[in-house]
Enzyme design. Structure first.
Site, PDB file in Angstrom:
ATOM      1  N   ARG A 174       0.465  -0.897   1.952  1.00  0.00           N
ATOM      2  CA  ARG A 174      -0.123   0.279   1.336  1.00  0.00           C
ATOM      3  C   ARG A 174       1.002   1.270   1.040  1.00  0.00           C
ATOM      4  O   ARG A 174       1.988   1.343   1.769  1.00  0.00           O
ATOM      5  CB  ARG A 174      -1.158   0.948   2.247  1.00  0.00           C
ATOM      6  CG  ARG A 174      -2.513   0.240   2.298  1.00  0.00           C
ATOM      7  CD  ARG A 174      -3.254   0.380   0.975  1.00  0.00           C
ATOM      8  NE  ARG A 174      -4.609  -0.149   1.018  1.00  0.00           N
ATOM      9  CZ  ARG A 174      -4.951  -1.387   0.701  1.00  0.00           C
ATOM     10  NH1 ARG A 174      -4.013  -2.262   0.348  1.00  0.00           N
ATOM     11  NH2 ARG A 174      -6.213  -1.779   0.738  1.00  0.00           N
ATOM     12  N   GLU A 205      -2.079   6.066  -6.746  1.00  0.00           N
ATOM     13  CA  GLU A 205      -2.484   4.973  -7.636  1.00  0.00           C
ATOM     14  C   GLU A 205      -3.712   5.378  -8.440  1.00  0.00           C
ATOM     15  O   GLU A 205      -4.611   6.004  -7.886  1.00  0.00           O
ATOM     16  CB  GLU A 205      -2.782   3.709  -6.820  1.00  0.00           C
ATOM     17  CG  GLU A 205      -1.571   3.168  -6.065  1.00  0.00           C
ATOM     18  CD  GLU A 205      -1.890   1.905  -5.274  1.00  0.00           C
ATOM     19  OE1 GLU A 205      -3.014   1.362  -5.410  1.00  0.00           O
ATOM     20  OE2 GLU A 205      -1.019   1.449  -4.518  1.00  0.00           O
ATOM     21  N   HIS A 255      -0.414  -2.966  -8.185  1.00  0.00           N
ATOM     22  CA  HIS A 255      -1.326  -3.308  -7.091  1.00  0.00           C
ATOM     23  C   HIS A 255      -2.179  -4.533  -7.455  1.00  0.00           C
ATOM     24  O   HIS A 255      -3.392  -4.458  -7.575  1.00  0.00           O
ATOM     25  CB  HIS A 255      -2.226  -2.126  -6.728  1.00  0.00           C
ATOM     26  CG  HIS A 255      -2.779  -2.232  -5.326  1.00  0.00           C
ATOM     27  ND1 HIS A 255      -3.130  -1.146  -4.583  1.00  0.00           N
ATOM     28  CD2 HIS A 255      -3.048  -3.323  -4.534  1.00  0.00           C
ATOM     29  CE1 HIS A 255      -3.593  -1.533  -3.402  1.00  0.00           C
ATOM     30  NE2 HIS A 255      -3.544  -2.853  -3.355  1.00  0.00           N
TER      31      HIS A 255
END
Length: 319
Positions: A237, A266, A284
């Site tokens: 993360r 994000e 991601h």
């Protein structure tokens, strides 16, 4: 009367069709106004929710009167207020294990791409700079036989370690909250403290869960301990790493390169990272293959159906 399910993100059309045949389905759609207002309205009489990528907490769940389950199409659950859900008696389920191997594939892709300057040299070639034999400025570094340090030897961390050990004859060392003998022994993986791992690994991959202990785990002090030729990979993360410290380390060549799939913010649309040649940036996509996403959707569907049928789902986060 059919039970009601709120779909709070995009979901595979096949799964959506299955839901619609079994339940009354309401879909949250960003094009139809404020997301939180839609949530508050639709969950007031909902029995279940399914989706991913949406921050859910007391503010946008407070109208739920009979909600039994939120089935997340993900492994990570840092978007959800787990304690609030526990207080309200709402199950939170996730989809672990089905994405282990594909995420490990991506981690090793980032590792090799950063080590061999793949994305930089792809751009360099396409922009017409290949006018003579590649020189020292285009050189990467070897992967085979090097030392791979894994921070977090869980299912994904161990899968990354297997790729390094069996595929590239790498020496494996790892840092965990405690030794993990069962996963480490077949790989001859050495347990060590974090400082030792950082200072002696050629490649460092972080694969920990995000929690209070792992938040900002890697910052300026940790980058200072890494070797100048080190390659750093984050598939965990974004909040596990101090991004400004990482950028400073890359800009000043304190480490050789980085491969990133996750970020503090994000989606990431503007960043100093984008100006650097020694970093590979992906959006991601750790689990983003058609096969894996389908497995995740199916597992999330099964979790939801079991809960609404009165059974206990397989993967409960807040059991």
């Amino acid at each position: 009367m059919k039970k009601k399910v709120v779909v709070f993100s995009q979901i595979d059309p096949k799964i959506l069709s299955q839901l619609e045949s079994k339940y009354q389905v309401a879909q949250i759609n960003p094009k139809q106004g404020d997301i939180n207002e839609q949530l508050l309205r639709e969950i007031a009489d909902a029995d279940g929710m399914i989706g991913a990528g949406r921050r859910l907490n007391q503010d946008n769940l407070k109208t739920a009167k009979k909600l039994k389950i939120i089935s997340s199409v993900s492994v990570g659950y840092d978007n959800y207020d787990v304690e609030y859900l526990k207080q309200q008696g709402i199950w939170l389920t996730n989809t672990p294990h089905v994405l282990t191997e594909t995420t490990a594939d991506l981690a090793f892709t980032l590792l090799m791409s950063a080590a061999r300057k793949v994305t930089h040299l792809d751009s360099w070639t396409k922009h017409g700079h290949w006018t003579r034999t590649a020189g020292v400025a285009q050189f990467g570094q070897d992967v085979y036989g090097k030392t791979l340090g894994i921070i977090g030897l869980g299912h994904i961390g161990a899968a990354i370690a297997r790729r390094g050990f069996y595929g590239f004859n790498m020496n494996i060392q790892y840092h965990n909250r405690k030794p993990c003998i069962e996963r480490a022994e077949p790989l001859k993986a050495k347990y060590c403290d974090l400082d030792t791992l950082l200072s002696t690994s050629d490649f460092i991959v972080i694969a920990v869960d995000l929690n209070e202990q792992s938040k900002a785990l890697i910052g300026q002090a940790q980058f200072e301990k890494m070797q100048k030729h080190a390659v750093f990979v984050n598939i965990a993360r974004g909040s596990v790493v101090d991004e400004s410290a990482l950028i400073e380390a890359l800009e000043n060549h304190k480490i050789f390169a980085a491969g990133l799939d996750v970020y503090q913010k994000e989606p990431l649309q503007e960043s100093r990272l984008f100006q650097l040649e020694n970093v590979v940036t992906l959006p991601h996509v750790g689990s983003a293959t058609a096969e894996t996403r389908m497995k995740m959707a199916n597992l999330a569907y099964d979790n939801l159906v079991k809960a609404l049928d009165g059974d206990e789902p397989q993967y409960i986060v807040n059991k």
